[in-house]
Enzyme design. Structure first.
Site, mmCIF file in Angstrom:
data_model
loop_
_atom_site.group_PDB
_atom_site.id
_atom_site.type_symbol
_atom_site.label_atom_id
_atom_site.label_comp_id
_atom_site.label_asym_id
_atom_site.label_seq_id
_atom_site.Cartn_x
_atom_site.Cartn_y
_atom_site.Cartn_z
ATOM 1 N N TYR A 295 91.830 0.732 35.326
ATOM 2 C CA TYR A 295 91.814 0.311 33.926
ATOM 3 C C TYR A 295 90.545 0.841 33.255
ATOM 4 O O TYR A 295 90.580 1.303 32.113
ATOM 5 C CB TYR A 295 91.858 -1.219 33.876
ATOM 6 N N CYS B 139 91.386 -5.947 22.275
ATOM 7 C CA CYS B 139 91.581 -5.344 23.597
ATOM 8 C C CYS B 139 90.577 -4.240 23.884
ATOM 9 O O CYS B 139 89.886 -4.252 24.885
ATOM 10 C CB CYS B 139 93.000 -4.818 23.722
ATOM 11 N N HIS B 140 90.530 -3.252 23.018
ATOM 12 C CA HIS B 140 89.660 -2.115 23.293
ATOM 13 C C HIS B 140 88.784 -1.757 22.109
ATOM 14 O O HIS B 140 88.240 -0.662 22.036
ATOM 15 C CB HIS B 140 90.481 -0.913 23.750
ATOM 16 N N GLY B 141 88.698 -2.702 21.160
ATOM 17 C CA GLY B 141 87.723 -2.552 20.088
ATOM 18 C C GLY B 141 88.071 -1.594 18.961
ATOM 19 O O GLY B 141 87.175 -1.103 18.282
#
Lengths: 417, 175
Positions: A295, B139-141
């Protein structure tokens, strides 16, 4: 391999069977008399431990499937039903969930053992590749299994992972909808994941059979990496290694049991005890710990490279990390197998292990924090540099330490020292 | 003829061999296709592909999340300030250049209707957050502006505007 066998059918019935289906002869050759290097250490017991893990998952999984309902309206409740109402269900469900983590712990140890002792080198390339195939299949199985309880992490994990496929140019979106069976993750997705989650372990078992077959052609590698020369270097698998493996399994089951009985949910995520909701994303989507290293690799690529956008770049990097494992037999061309005799390799390997732990750690951290972002990228870079630069270069420049002439000499030498 | 066939490197038997193989291959593909195609969205999923929604109940400055084709959809009633802010952004600053006009319907500028899945990996971004006053994906900005355009982070595209039309001033048909 019949030369290893001392099997003589003992009775008329055995003789009759041996002429028709030599299953007793086969078992004796491969499970009992098989010549095994006499210097194997406990790192070598993880193969047997993994077979045990697969067995545990299949048995507990078949039982869980008797009580589980793969429908989005009932899946979440049916898992709670298993945990609360089904006789012994609390423990059986915990064994299955903890078992997945135990499986991966053993898998990683097994893989890292192979990477240190050069178990992927000729003539064991196919053996190694089959192992990587098993690893990938087990990851797919575990991912689909995690979707089944239909909690928030299940749903959003499935959304994120199926979304990965949409990064493929042109056909990506169609593939994503094909996998989901809809425009979003929903009932068709849950149903097919259940079907495949039930199927894949048996495919894994079949590949394990090939893996062991490929192992039994050249025989085991060993801690000094010197091939078996004659019968003084080996011991019969039974009782020497059946006992050693049995001890390994029992010791392995101690922490396993601790998790099952004292902390069955500690490796899970609290958000997965909230039923799936397609309208709300949990603040942090975190995969199970065993998928974290990959991930981190997936999300480390947050910049465009030429015509490849960041999303596709992440997917390529993640696929590349698997590809590196697959081709490592041809990247590390050093003649000496065992890391014990490679003074430089040892250090880079140790760093690789620490780096992998770093990758795992970073997978659970917030990537929008600049330090995490940079560290994540550094860890990802080292992962690839290790395979693509360090191993090929070391193979050329490193001078290995002198090898013992045989396994038997190394074992006896140790005893006298 | 016979002697010619015997001497040439490809003969009748080779042709039959290849032809049989080709037909078998096509046959196999024809059998496999339905087995794969059953995975595609089914009729009941496709039947839900158009919805109508009454927007009159949404006051200015509020967002409602509705479901279309199983996906969350934001219906945002933007404030005048937000519309101005979105219009003021020069296209050169955008990763996926689109004007505010391209993302809304003429005469209905306050209304922003978009699929609520981050174009990175599909999480639902949080509204009225991030440095661009639009959406922030936890989640990932990834960060989006008041027109749902990607401004920062790993997402490659603006939030997707679904096909929709205003049936009347208060009713939209999505799909």
């Amino acid at each position: 391999m019949s030369e290893h066998s001392t099997y003589v059918p003992g009775s008329a019935v055995e003789k009759w069977l041996d002429d028709r289906l030599p299953i007793i002869r086969f078992s004796k050759e491969h499970l009992m008399d098989f010549p095994t290097p006499k210097n194997l250490n406990y790192w070598w017991t993880f193969g047997a431990i993994l077979v045990m893990c697969l067995g545990i998952q299949i048995v507990t999984g078949i039982i869980l499937a008797m009580h589980y309902t793969p429908n989005i309206a009932m899946a979440f409740d049916s898992v709670e039903h298993i945990r609360r109402d089904v006789n012994g269900g609390r423990v059986i469900q915990a064994v299955h969930a903890v078992g997945a983590s135990a499986f991966f712990a053993a898998l990683y140890i097994h893989i890292f053992r192979g990477l240190f002792f050069g178990s992927y080198k000729a003539p064991r390339e196919i053996l190694w590749i089959l192992g990587v195939v098993i690893f990938i299949l087990v990851m797919a199985t575990a991912f689909m299994g995690y979707v089944l309880p239909w909690g928030q992490m299940s749903f959003w994990g499935a959304t994120v992972i199926t979304n990965i496929f949409s990064a493929i140019p042109l056909v990506g979106n169609s593939i994503m909808e094909l996998l989901r069976g809809g425009f979003a993750v929903g009932n068709p997705t849950l149903n097919r994941f259940f079907s495949l989650h039930y199927l894949l372990p048996f495919i894994v078992a079949a590949v394990v059979a090939l893996h062991i077959w490929a192992l039994h052609v050249p025989g085991n590698n060993n801690p000094i990496g010197v091939e078996v020369k004659d019968s003084r270097d080996t011991l019969p698998f039974h009782p020497y290694y059946t006992m050693k493996d049995a001890l390994g399994m029992v010791v392995f089951l101690i922490p396993f049991a601790w998790f099952v009985f004292f902390a069955p949910d500690i490796l899970g995520h609290p958000d997965n005890y909230i039923q799936a909701n397609s309208q709300v994303t949990p603040t942090h989507i975190v995969p199970e710990w065993y998928l974290l290293p990959f991930y981190t690799i997936l999300r480390a690529i947050d910049f465009n490279v030429l015509f490849i956008d960041s999303k596709l770049g992440g997917v390529i990097a993640m696929g590349g990390s698997m590809l590196c494992l697959l081709v490592v037999p041809w990247l590390d061309t050093a003649r000496v197998r065992s890391g014990s005799f490679r003074p430089l390799f040892k250090w880079f390997y140790a760093l690789f292990v620490l780096n992998f732990i770093g990758l795992t750690y970073m997978g659970a951290q917030d990537p929008s924090v600049p330090l995490n972002n940079i560290l994540g990228k550094v860890f990802v870079a080292y992962y690839f540099i290790y395979f693509l630069v360090i191993l090929p270069v070391l193979s050329r420049i490193e001078t290995p330490k002198p090898l013992p002439t045989s396994i038997s000499e190394s074992v006896l030498g140790k005893a006298h020292a | 003829m016979a002697t010619q066939a015997e001497h040439s490197s490809t003969n009748r038997r080779d042709f039959l061999y290849v032809a049989t193989g080709a037909v078998a291959g096509v046959g196999a593909a024809a059998v496999v296709w339905p087995l794969i195609n059953q995975l595609n969205p089914d009729a009941s999923t496709l039947a839900l592909a158009t919805i109508e929604y009454d927007i009159s109940a949404i006051p200015e400055g509020q967002t409602v999340t509705i479901t279309w084709r199983g996906l969350p959809v934001f219906v945002r009633h933007r404030t005048a300030a937000e519309v101005e802010e979105a219009k003021a952004v020069p296209l050169s600053e955008l990763k996926d250049p689109e004007t505010d006009e391209q993302r809304t319907k003429e005469g209905h500028e306050p209304w922003l209707i978009m699929i609520a899945n981050c174009t990175h990996l599909g999480c639902v971004p949080t509204g009225e957050a991030g440095e661009f006053d639009g959406w922030f994906c936890p989640c990932h900005g990834s960060e989006y502006d008041t027109a749902g355009r990607i401004r920062k982070g790993p997402a490659p595209k603006n939030l997707v505007v679904p096909p929709y039309e205003f049936v009347s001033d208060t009713l939209v048909r999505i799909g």
